[in-house]
Design an enzyme around this catalytic site. Sequence first.
Site, PDB file in Angstrom:
ATOM      1  N   CYS A 113       0.788  -1.240   0.000  1.00 32.83           N
ATOM      2  CA  CYS A 113       0.000   0.000   0.000  1.00 32.83           C
ATOM      3  C   CYS A 113       0.818   1.287   0.000  1.00 32.83           C
ATOM      4  O   CYS A 113       0.699   2.080  -0.934  1.00 32.83           O
ATOM      5  CB  CYS A 113      -0.942   0.008   1.196  1.00 32.83           C
TER       6      CYS A 113
HETATM    7  P1  NAD Z   1      -4.550  -8.580  -3.504  1.00 28.49           P
HETATM    8  O1  NAD Z   1      -3.653  -8.388  -4.653  1.00 28.49           O
HETATM    9  O2  NAD Z   1      -4.081  -9.350  -2.317  1.00 28.49           O
HETATM   10  O3  NAD Z   1      -5.920  -9.260  -3.989  1.00 28.49           O
HETATM   11  C1  NAD Z   1      -6.664  -8.829  -5.072  1.00 28.49           C
HETATM   12  C2  NAD Z   1      -7.477  -9.996  -5.577  1.00 28.49           C
HETATM   13  O4  NAD Z   1      -8.360  -9.565  -6.608  1.00 28.49           O
HETATM   14  C3  NAD Z   1      -6.653 -11.111  -6.178  1.00 28.49           C
HETATM   15  O5  NAD Z   1      -6.969 -12.346  -5.538  1.00 28.49           O
HETATM   16  C4  NAD Z   1      -7.056 -11.135  -7.665  1.00 28.49           C
HETATM   17  O6  NAD Z   1      -7.013 -12.436  -8.230  1.00 28.49           O
HETATM   18  C5  NAD Z   1      -8.462 -10.594  -7.580  1.00 28.49           C
HETATM   19  N1  NAD Z   1      -8.991 -10.031  -8.831  1.00 28.49           N
HETATM   20  C6  NAD Z   1      -8.373  -9.221  -9.718  1.00 28.49           C
HETATM   21  N2  NAD Z   1      -9.215  -8.895 -10.725  1.00 28.49           N
HETATM   22  C7  NAD Z   1     -10.388  -9.521 -10.469  1.00 28.49           C
HETATM   23  C8  NAD Z   1     -11.639  -9.557 -11.136  1.00 28.49           C
HETATM   24  N3  NAD Z   1     -11.845  -8.896 -12.264  1.00 28.49           N
HETATM   25  N4  NAD Z   1     -12.621 -10.322 -10.593  1.00 28.49           N
HETATM   26  C9  NAD Z   1     -12.423 -10.997  -9.450  1.00 28.49           C
HETATM   27  N5  NAD Z   1     -11.254 -10.976  -8.757  1.00 28.49           N
HETATM   28  C10 NAD Z   1     -10.247 -10.253  -9.262  1.00 28.49           C
HETATM   29  O7  NAD Z   1      -5.021  -7.128  -3.079  1.00 28.49           O
HETATM   30  P2  NAD Z   1      -5.285  -6.558  -1.600  1.00 28.49           P
HETATM   31  O8  NAD Z   1      -4.000  -6.421  -0.875  1.00 28.49           O
HETATM   32  O9  NAD Z   1      -6.406  -7.294  -0.985  1.00 28.49           O
HETATM   33  O10 NAD Z   1      -5.774  -5.076  -1.984  1.00 28.49           O
HETATM   34  C11 NAD Z   1      -6.997  -4.849  -2.630  1.00 28.49           C
HETATM   35  C12 NAD Z   1      -7.252  -3.360  -2.642  1.00 28.49           C
HETATM   36  O11 NAD Z   1      -7.371  -2.867  -1.303  1.00 28.49           O
HETATM   37  C13 NAD Z   1      -6.139  -2.530  -3.277  1.00 28.49           C
HETATM   38  O12 NAD Z   1      -6.694  -1.414  -3.900  1.00 28.49           O
HETATM   39  C14 NAD Z   1      -5.302  -2.091  -2.080  1.00 28.49           C
HETATM   40  O13 NAD Z   1      -4.605  -0.894  -2.317  1.00 28.49           O
HETATM   41  C15 NAD Z   1      -6.372  -1.878  -1.039  1.00 28.49           C
HETATM   42  N6  NAD Z   1      -5.926  -2.043   0.336  1.00 28.49           N
HETATM   43  C16 NAD Z   1      -5.052  -3.043   0.674  1.00 28.49           C
HETATM   44  C17 NAD Z   1      -4.649  -3.187   2.003  1.00 28.49           C
HETATM   45  C18 NAD Z   1      -3.659  -4.251   2.393  1.00 28.49           C
HETATM   46  O14 NAD Z   1      -3.119  -4.165   3.502  1.00 28.49           O
HETATM   47  N7  NAD Z   1      -3.388  -5.252   1.568  1.00 28.49           N
HETATM   48  C19 NAD Z   1      -5.138  -2.320   2.985  1.00 28.49           C
HETATM   49  C20 NAD Z   1      -6.063  -1.338   2.611  1.00 28.49           C
HETATM   50  C21 NAD Z   1      -6.444  -1.199   1.285  1.00 28.49           C
END
Ligand code: NAD
Length: 422
Positions: A264
């Site tokens: 992030c």
């Molecule tokens: P991640 O990469 O761990 O997971 C994203 C998931 O989305 C993956 O499993 C991927 O296969 C899936 N995906 C992608 N395209 C897709 C689609 N069209 N249909 C269905 N599934 C699909 O991401 P994350 O770490 O969970 O982060 C997700 C969002 O939340 C990002 O925008 C990130 O910036 C935000 N965020 C993350 C955190 C963190 O600590 N990881 C904290 C706050 C906010």
Amino acid sequence: MKISVIGCGYVGVVTGACLGELGHDVVFVDIDKRKIEAINSAGSPIFEPGLNKLISKNHHRLSATTLVAEALEDTDITFLCVGTPSNDDGSINLDYVRSAGTDIGKALKEINSFHVVVVKSTVLPGTTEEVIKPAIESESRKKASREFGISSNPEFLREGSAVEDFFKPDRIVIGFEDERSKALLEDLYAPFECPKIFTDIKTAEMVKYVSNASLAMKISFANEIGNMCKAMGIDAYEVFRAVCMDRRINPAFFRSGLGFGGSCFPKDVRALISKIEETGLNPRILKSVIDVNEAQPLKMIELLKKHLPNLKGAKIGVLGLAFKPDTEDIRESRAIVLVKRLIEEEADVISYDPAAKDNFRALFPGISYAKTADDVLEADAVLIVTEWKEFEDLDYREKLVIDGRRIERARRDAAVYEGVCW
Ligand code: NAD
């Protein structure tokens, strides 16, 4: 309520599993079949403390599919939780949110009830209204606010304590356009006693970026001061301990060390820089936040070379590969920069991490991966990169240790010890 969650990464799985714990029925969607299989077999597709237990306990309320249409068919609300990574130039990559928005639109076309789409993915101000909403409207042929709801609900969880963060948030931020969506989210979050901020969608999106940029800025500032302290023989920790006794200064994240990594902070600060530049302004402070952060891990190599000037053939131990403890996530981990440099210097690298070894091996197949942390201590020098709790219990006597995370036992016992900012 009946809820669908699109994207089964850290945010999606934690959100869905915790909503299941609150008694809601949740359908998860992901394009990655392995994640779907894991959830349908009552297990977590990611390593996160407490998550496996929640998923197996509430399994009767949780299901998973690769089909957005199947998930939306029977649910009232959809959380969009797909990734928003960086492009090479630092700008935000919206391919996943766009594609998920299109899938949601196709599914909504077949649904007659009012359905609310809630964007949890971190997206720059304007994205929900200018990119996601139009994608859904054009596919569904429905009008937002009238025929379906759209909302922004940024996520603030920290990997490693994400389940706890879900149940004890500092605040919940909800950006909305129409009263029906607002009422549904008020209902959903009624069990939470924290402050709830209802605002317009753009403001909610901005809150997330400013929160992350503020924390990143604190870390880079602590490192700039920490580097000066180190050069002057001052302990930066002592300095910040006293500074943070000022009631106006919150101590969280005022920690000198190796800087920030993870999925992030680096990408969100870069995306904000790129957005500010797009508007014709110059984000001077944020650019410095990134500059300081990129240089910081290499301070460790400088300190190492004070004791081992030639690293060629030297056996260098790396303790910790994950970007922080209690996660297997290595995205933008400081270990990546360090190991890359050690390889360039032709050092013989032996590493250990209790959770992130497999992810790191995929990036660096050529280094050694020890079974235990003790094996790493056999090296000529040891770099402490991630503050896993178990590193507090190692025997550092007679060792040369360069510490990026202030492990007290190493500071006390190592034969030769260098703290990166102390
Ligand atoms: P991640 O990469 O761990 O997971 C994203 C998931 O989305 C993956 O499993 C991927 O296969 C899936 N995906 C992608 N395209 C897709 C689609 N069209 N249909 C269905 N599934 C699909 O991401 P994350 O770490 O969970 O982060 C997700 C969002 O939340 C990002 O925008 C990130 O910036 C935000 N965020 C993350 C955190 C963190 O600590 N990881 C904290 C706050 C906010």
